[in-house]
Structure formats: structure tokens, C-alpha cells
Design an enzyme around this catalytic site. Structure first.
Site, PDB file in Angstrom:
ATOM      1  N   ASN A  93       4.489 -10.237   6.090  1.00 51.71           N
ATOM      2  CA  ASN A  93       4.330 -11.289   5.084  1.00 51.71           C
ATOM      3  C   ASN A  93       2.853 -11.416   4.709  1.00 51.71           C
ATOM      4  O   ASN A  93       2.040 -11.855   5.520  1.00 51.71           O
ATOM      5  CB  ASN A  93       4.864 -12.617   5.626  1.00 51.71           C
ATOM      6  CG  ASN A  93       4.846 -13.732   4.591  1.00 51.71           C
ATOM      7  OD1 ASN A  93       4.271 -13.592   3.508  1.00 51.71           O
ATOM      8  ND2 ASN A  93       5.460 -14.844   4.930  1.00 51.71           N
ATOM      9  N   HIS A 125      -0.002  10.486   9.586  1.00 49.02           N
ATOM     10  CA  HIS A 125       0.739  10.186  10.822  1.00 49.02           C
ATOM     11  C   HIS A 125      -0.115  10.400  12.076  1.00 49.02           C
ATOM     12  O   HIS A 125       0.157   9.804  13.125  1.00 49.02           O
ATOM     13  CB  HIS A 125       1.988  11.080  10.867  1.00 49.02           C
ATOM     14  CG  HIS A 125       3.071  10.596  11.770  1.00 49.02           C
ATOM     15  ND1 HIS A 125       2.849   9.862  12.908  1.00 49.02           N
ATOM     16  CD2 HIS A 125       4.425  10.753  11.705  1.00 49.02           C
ATOM     17  CE1 HIS A 125       3.998   9.599  13.509  1.00 49.02           C
ATOM     18  NE2 HIS A 125       4.969  10.119  12.788  1.00 49.02           N
TER      19      HIS A 125
END
Length: 435
Positions: free
Chosen positions: A382, A165
Site C-alpha cells: 500500500n 533477480h
């Protein structure tokens, strides 16, 4: 090859290939890379998965396409190919060694539909879709990004990621994965990352202008540590559709604490109040609510939209258990709104300087930390196999963390993911049903 089974009796078995390092496809700068004070306190591993259905050609090429695109995107995001180290100031920084990202290809012995409840975090089954680095004694010895592509018999595949993170918040993570997927489809990058984090350096000299209660140590007079120790943790996901969110908002304004509120504010107030009731905290127990606010547009001047790093600042609010449980949910919602308004440029600069002076870490005793993923457009990613049929977290960073993720085809519902001791979870579930 290593085979991992499921202790819970699930039939899922995953054969993991040998991990390899994927370095940037081209030579990249070998320099020390500065991490801001907003990056310092979030050096935890975040594990997520993306589930993709097969296209006509199945998933035979998926791992190679994703791996090749990873090498190319690391040219633009080259700090991810480095390793954490400690600066002369005693803070985290990245040594841009160009070593690369750890990559594993794996095979599952079933169809993707057989995986089970993928909305339930902390599942032993889901954990098999993320490669766990062996031999690392601590976070300093782990790659900043680990990727596993798991192929299923049905032709679908799962992209699992374990990311540190400290390298990016949710917004920057979306931009990174979007760039990665664009390269996989031979498209130009729609956004070039802004890598210079020194724009968030502390001031000289540091100037603390606000009380930073996000770092406040709360005394656990309710002895919740014993509750957590002697009761098994349960992890659940709760769906709040538009109808239930609207009921919550109506409840919040009934007693005139607030005149209007957003779905996030209403849900945050409810979860804070209900979790306090479920844990049976003593009336005088102080509780703290923390939630991340995107500071990019609130800084003056604003951070670049493509800022690669953590631009989130923790808003905070305090209330006793008695205040939360004796009042309507509108009381908690009002506290959420006040905390939100408090986060200005001056406040965020003060928070950066506070860490510079104290090196404090936010205490999570008596605390609820909300992390909102529901507005992050991970669902649009995608790689050439259309958008994911599912995406989400695999693990909860801490027991005190609650995740909000999007839900439903229109993505206007919110899924609340959380863990509680079994005794408290039963009460929380009942409170949700009563809405």
C-alpha cells in the site's frame, strides 16, 4: 515523449516521459558488494506490475510520491543503486556507484479497465507498462531496477518494475517493496534489511556431499526443440480454485503413492505429468523437475528473516516420461515430496560449494522449473492508494518456467501461468478440464 502502440490491435497507447536516474536520498557506501553463489545463476530480469485504483484526489501525486520514496528507501537498500560488474574471481558482484534506479513517468490514453486480460503473461499490451532500457547490449549494462508509473484517465495507475533477480528472491522483493511503500506513507520501516551476503560464502575448501542433479544435462531424445521451433508459443493462465485443488489431492492419494499432500505438491505433480503428456515426450525421455525452496529457515543457523538476497535453493527430481504418464498423479506428487525433504542445511551448503567448484548453470533441457509466487504477500502493498487491485508478472523468464500465483479474494486458489507450443497447449487445456 515516446508513444507505443499495440501490434495486436489493442487501442492502448502509452506516452513515456524521459527516463531519469533516482539516486539514494543520502550519501551511501561506495564499496564492492558481494553476491553469493545462490545469486549467480538467477541474473535474469523479472517484470511485474501493481495496479492501483484512484483515491479521491486521483493519481496526480502518485508518481512523485513513489519517486521520492524510492530515493529514501535506496538509502537502506543502496546496492540497488549500483551496477553489475565482474569480480576478480570471475563472478557477478555489484559496484555500489550510487548511480541510482531508472524511473519513468508515463500516461495511458484510456481507463485501466480497458487494458484487457492482465492475467495473461507475454502480452504486448502489458509490456508497455514496463520501460525497456534502450541501448543496453546485455544485462551488465542495465540498471538493477527500472520503475515506470503509468497514469490512466480513470485516476488509477500502474507501478511497473523490472528487477534483476540476482538482487533478491521473491521474499526479499516483498520486503523491499513493503519498505518502499511504508516510506511513501511516512511510516517507519517495519524491517531493516540484512545486507551482508557473505554469510553464504562457500566453505574452504568446498565440500560437495550430494549429487546435484539440478545441473544435469538431459539429452533431448524427443526433439522438443523442433516442436518449439515450428509451432507458435501460446501463453495461458489456469485457475485452480479450492474445489479443483481438493480433487487433485484426492486423485494423488487414490493409488497409495502418498497418504497426504499439500496443494502445492498436488498441483506441482499434476503440472509436471500433464505437461509431459502434452509435449508427447518419448517414453524413455528423462525429465527433470526443479522448484525453488526457501532455505532461510533450513540453514543452520537460519538466515535472518530480513536477509536481502536469494535464499532460495532448487529442489530437483528426475523421472522418465513413461513413469510420469503410465502412473497416477500420485507418483509425481511422491517425487515432489522426496525432492522437498532432500533440501537440508548440508544439501544447500553442498549446492553452494558445487557452484564454487564448477561454475555450472542449471540446464533447462527436458526440464520444468516451477516458481511459486502464491505465498508472497504482494497483494498487501500500500503506497497510500490502498492495496493493489491486481499484481503479477508481465513476462515468463524462460519457456520452461511455470508460475504459480495466488487467485481469488481469499487468495486460497492458485493461478498457473505457462507457455507451450500451440499443439501441446490444446492437450494441456484438455487435461486441466478433465480434473
Amino acid at each position: 515523449m515516446e508513444t507505443t502502440g499495440d501490434d495486436e490491435g489493442n487501442e492502448l497507447k502509452v506516452k513515456q516521459g524521459e527516463p531519469i536516474l533516482v539516486p539514494p536520498a543520502e550519501e551511501t557506501p561506495r564499496v564492492p558488494y558481494f553476491l553469493s553463489n545462490l545469486d549467480q545463476n538467477v541474473a535474469v530480469i523479472i517484470k511485474t506490475i501493481f495496479c492501483f485504483k484512484s483515491k479521491d484526489e486521483g493519481n496526480e501525486r502518485a508518481a512523485k510520491v513513489i519517486k521520492d520514496a524510492l530515493a529514501k528507501v535506496l538509502v537502506h537498500y543502496y546496492p540497488l543503486a549500483g551496477r553489475l560488474t565482474i569480480s576478480a574471481e570471475g563472478k557477478l558482484m555489484v559496484d555500489c556507484t550510487g548511480e541510482g534506479v531508472l524511473f519513468v513517468e508515463a500516461e495511458a490514453d484510456c481507463n485501466m479497465a480497458d487494458v484487457g486480460d492482465i492475467d495473461k503473461p507475454e502480452s504486448a499490451t502489458l509490456d508497455k507498462l514496463i520501460y525497456n532500457v534502450r541501448g543496453a547490449k546485455n544485462i551488465m549494462e542495465m540498471p538493477l531496477l527500472v520503475v515506470q508509473v503509468t497514469n490512466f484517465r480513470c485516476g488509477g495507475f500502474v507501478l511497473g518494475r523490472a528487477m534483476n533477480h540476482c538482487m533478491f528472491d521473491g521474499i526479499a522483493a516483498v520486503e523491499f517493496v513493503k519498505s518502499w511503500s511504508e516510506i511513501a506513507q511516512n511510516l517507519p520501516l517495519s524491517v531493516t534489511p540484512f545486507l551482508d551476503r557473505t554469510i553464504l560464502r562457500s566453505r574452504t575448501p568446498p565440500l560437495v556431499e550430494f549429487p546435484h542433479r539440478e545441473f544435469l544435462d538431459i539429452t533431448d531424445i524427443s526433439d522438443t526443440a523442433t516442436i518449439y521451433k515450428h509451432h507458435p508459443m501460446l501463453y495461458r493462465s489456469f485457475c485452480f480454485d479450492l474445489e479443483r485443488l481438493d480433487r487433485l489431492k484426492r486423485l494423488a492419494i487414490e493409488e497409495s503413492f502418498v497418504s497426504k499432500c499439500t496443494s502445492f505438491e498436488a498441483l506441482s505433480g499434476f503440472v509436471w505429468q500433464a505437461r509431459t503428456r502434452a509435449l508427447g515426450l518419448r517414453p524413455k525421455q528423462q525429465t527433470k523437475l526443479l522448484f525453488a525452496i526457501d532455505g532461510r529457515a533450513r540453514f543452520n543457523p537460519p538466515l535472518p528473516r530480513s536477509y536481502f538476497g536469494n535464499g532460495m535453493v532448487l529442489a530437483n527430481s528426475l523421472a522418465t516420461a513413461e513413469e510420469l504418464t503410465k502412473n497416477s498423479v500420485g507418483f509425481a506428487v511422491k517425487k515432489v515430496q522426496e525432492a522437498n525433504r532432500m533440501v537440508t542445511d548440508s544439501y544447500m551448503r553442498s549446492a553452494i560449494d558445487y557452484f564454487e567448484m564448477t561454475r555450472s548453470r542449471p540446464s533447462l533441457t527436458g526440464t520444468l522449473l516451477l516458481s511459486t509466487w502464491s505465498r508472497l504477500p504482494f497483494h498487501t502493498i500500500n503506497f497510500g492508494w490502498e492495496e493493489p487491485v491486481h499484481h503479477g508478472p508481465v513476462t515468463m523468464p524462460e519457456k520452461d518456467v511455470v508460475l504459480f500465483t495466488s487467485h481469488g479474494k481469499e487468495r486460497n486458489g492458485i493461478m498457473v501461468m505457462m507457455g507451450l507450443p500451440d499443439s501441446a497447449m490444446a492437450i494441456f487445456e484438455q487435461l486441466v478440464e478433465e480434473i
